[in-house]
Design a protein around this motif. Structure first.
Motif, PDB file in Angstrom:
ATOM      1  N   LEU A  42      -8.734  22.841   4.735  1.00 38.55           N
ATOM      2  CA  LEU A  42      -8.975  21.734   5.661  1.00 38.55           C
ATOM      3  C   LEU A  42      -7.737  21.436   6.498  1.00 38.55           C
ATOM      4  O   LEU A  42      -7.846  21.180   7.698  1.00 38.55           O
ATOM      5  N   GLN A  43      -6.564  21.481   5.899  1.00 37.24           N
ATOM      6  CA  GLN A  43      -5.328  21.222   6.652  1.00 37.24           C
ATOM      7  C   GLN A  43      -5.168  22.229   7.797  1.00 37.24           C
ATOM      8  O   GLN A  43      -4.797  21.859   8.909  1.00 37.24           O
ATOM      9  N   ALA A  44      -5.461  23.501   7.529  1.00 36.56           N
ATOM     10  CA  ALA A  44      -5.366  24.534   8.564  1.00 36.56           C
ATOM     11  C   ALA A  44      -6.393  24.290   9.668  1.00 36.56           C
ATOM     12  O   ALA A  44      -6.103  24.456  10.861  1.00 36.56           O
ATOM     13  N   ILE A  45      -7.586  23.876   9.290  1.00 44.65           N
ATOM     14  CA  ILE A  45      -8.647  23.589  10.263  1.00 44.65           C
ATOM     15  C   ILE A  45      -8.255  22.405  11.135  1.00 44.65           C
ATOM     16  O   ILE A  45      -8.408  22.442  12.361  1.00 44.65           O
ATOM     17  N   ALA A  47      -5.310  21.420  11.846  1.00 36.08           N
ATOM     18  CA  ALA A  47      -4.231  21.862  12.744  1.00 36.08           C
ATOM     19  C   ALA A  47      -4.820  22.577  13.967  1.00 36.08           C
ATOM     20  O   ALA A  47      -4.378  22.344  15.099  1.00 36.08           O
ATOM     21  N   ASP A  48      -5.818  23.432  13.752  1.00 38.77           N
ATOM     22  CA  ASP A  48      -6.484  24.114  14.872  1.00 38.77           C
ATOM     23  C   ASP A  48      -7.174  23.106  15.791  1.00 38.77           C
ATOM     24  O   ASP A  48      -7.111  23.224  17.015  1.00 38.77           O
ATOM     25  N   LEU A  49      -7.829  22.120  15.196  1.00 38.62           N
ATOM     26  CA  LEU A  49      -8.524  21.101  15.990  1.00 38.62           C
ATOM     27  C   LEU A  49      -7.528  20.242  16.769  1.00 38.62           C
ATOM     28  O   LEU A  49      -7.809  19.832  17.899  1.00 38.62           O
ATOM     29  N   ARG A  50      -6.364  20.010  16.179  1.00 31.41           N
ATOM     30  CA  ARG A  50      -5.324  19.251  16.883  1.00 31.41           C
ATOM     31  C   ARG A  50      -4.816  20.039  18.082  1.00 31.41           C
ATOM     32  O   ARG A  50      -4.670  19.500  19.178  1.00 31.41           O
ATOM     33  N   LYS A  51      -4.564  21.330  17.900  1.00 32.60           N
ATOM     34  CA  LYS A  51      -4.099  22.182  19.011  1.00 32.60           C
ATOM     35  C   LYS A  51      -5.100  22.195  20.155  1.00 32.60           C
ATOM     36  O   LYS A  51      -4.713  22.277  21.319  1.00 32.60           O
ATOM     37  N   ALA A  52      -6.374  22.104  19.830  1.00 34.93           N
ATOM     38  CA  ALA A  52      -7.430  22.125  20.849  1.00 34.93           C
ATOM     39  C   ALA A  52      -7.688  20.743  21.452  1.00 34.93           C
ATOM     40  O   ALA A  52      -8.541  20.597  22.329  1.00 34.93           O
ATOM     41  N   GLY A  53      -6.980  19.720  20.968  1.00 32.82           N
ATOM     42  CA  GLY A  53      -7.153  18.374  21.506  1.00 32.82           C
ATOM     43  C   GLY A  53      -8.408  17.664  21.038  1.00 32.82           C
ATOM     44  O   GLY A  53      -8.861  16.713  21.656  1.00 32.82           O
ATOM     45  N   VAL A  54      -8.946  18.097  19.902  1.00 30.44           N
ATOM     46  CA  VAL A  54     -10.157  17.479  19.355  1.00 30.44           C
ATOM     47  C   VAL A  54      -9.810  16.311  18.439  1.00 30.44           C
ATOM     48  O   VAL A  54     -10.500  15.296  18.432  1.00 30.44           O
ATOM     49  N   VAL A  55      -8.729  16.456  17.663  1.00 30.62           N
ATOM     50  CA  VAL A  55      -8.294  15.390  16.765  1.00 30.62           C
ATOM     51  C   VAL A  55      -6.815  15.097  16.997  1.00 30.62           C
ATOM     52  O   VAL A  55      -6.092  15.908  17.584  1.00 30.62           O
ATOM     53  N   GLY A  64      -3.503   9.297   9.050  1.00 29.96           N
ATOM     54  CA  GLY A  64      -4.586  10.222   8.772  1.00 29.96           C
ATOM     55  C   GLY A  64      -5.022  10.903  10.055  1.00 29.96           C
ATOM     56  O   GLY A  64      -4.228  11.082  10.985  1.00 29.96           O
ATOM     57  N   TRP A  65      -6.265  11.238  10.117  1.00 35.39           N
ATOM     58  CA  TRP A  65      -6.834  11.978  11.236  1.00 35.39           C
ATOM     59  C   TRP A  65      -7.939  11.182  11.896  1.00 35.39           C
ATOM     60  O   TRP A  65      -8.686  10.481  11.226  1.00 35.39           O
ATOM     61  N   ARG A  66      -8.022  11.311  13.208  1.00 32.94           N
ATOM     62  CA  ARG A  66      -9.142  10.717  13.927  1.00 32.94           C
ATOM     63  C   ARG A  66      -9.419  11.538  15.166  1.00 32.94           C
ATOM     64  O   ARG A  66      -8.605  12.369  15.573  1.00 32.94           O
ATOM     65  N   LEU A  67     -10.564  11.305  15.759  1.00 29.31           N
ATOM     66  CA  LEU A  67     -10.944  12.033  16.961  1.00 29.31           C
ATOM     67  C   LEU A  67     -10.015  11.670  18.118  1.00 29.31           C
ATOM     68  O   LEU A  67      -9.655  10.506  18.282  1.00 29.31           O
ATOM     69  N   ALA A  68      -9.654  12.657  18.908  1.00 32.64           N
ATOM     70  CA  ALA A  68      -8.791  12.436  20.073  1.00 32.64           C
ATOM     71  C   ALA A  68      -9.614  12.022  21.290  1.00 32.64           C
ATOM     72  O   ALA A  68      -9.073  11.461  22.235  1.00 32.64           O
TER      73      ALA A  68
END
Length: 152
Positions: A42-45, A47-55, A64-68
């Motif tokens: 999940l941490q790797a996923i 990170a990918d979503l963060r790079k794509a500007g999704v979270v 924590g994490w939230r939608l961007a």
């Protein structure tokens, strides 16, 4: 088409975030527990979503994490592309970049048509709709057909 565990887990984590009524950041641990996703994966996923500007990630006590972006602005296609790359690839190439000899060149049209078909569903379904458990008519019409449920 195969849906990877990575795409499935990414979508499930985003649904979990979008379904939170308070809109607050959620820890990776909590997301993993809620959706039974292995923490390291999940941490790797994420990170990918963060790079794509999704979270986005938030540090601190309420971190924590939230939608961007708004959940309605994030499609299933956006998520798959963020964690797995193009919706359809042939030998790692986009279908329009593949070349064949004269006899087999018709295959390129099959790959392009398959990608177009996937886009018809994946680009129309948002994380908000998944979190609300309300799918667009284009999807429910397809799942209403008995043939859609056949395993072949």
């Amino acid at each position: 088409m195969r849906v990877s565990a990575k795409s499935d887990y990414a979508l499930r984590a985003l649904i979990e975030m979008a379904a939170r009524e308070d809109g607050k950041a959620v820890s990776a641990e909590e997301l993993g527990r809620a959706q039974e996703i292995p923490h390291g994966f999940l941490q790797a996923i994420l990170a990918d979503l963060r790079k794509a500007g999704v979270v986005i990630s938030q540090r601190g006590q309420s971190g924590g994490w939230r939608l961007a972006r708004k959940a309605s602005d994030v499609s299933v296609a956006d998520v798959i592309r963020a964690v797995d790359g193009p919706l359809v690839s042939v030998y790692g190439l986009r279908p329009e970049a593949v070349t064949y000899n004269e006899r087999a060149e018709v295959l390129q049209h099959v790959w392009i048509a398959a990608r177009d078909s996937l886009r018809e569903v994946f680009e129309k379904v948002s994380i908000a709709e998944l979190a609300a458990r309300e799918l667009p008519d284009e999807v429910t019409t397809r799942t209403a057909r008995d043939e859609a449920w056949l395993p072949h």
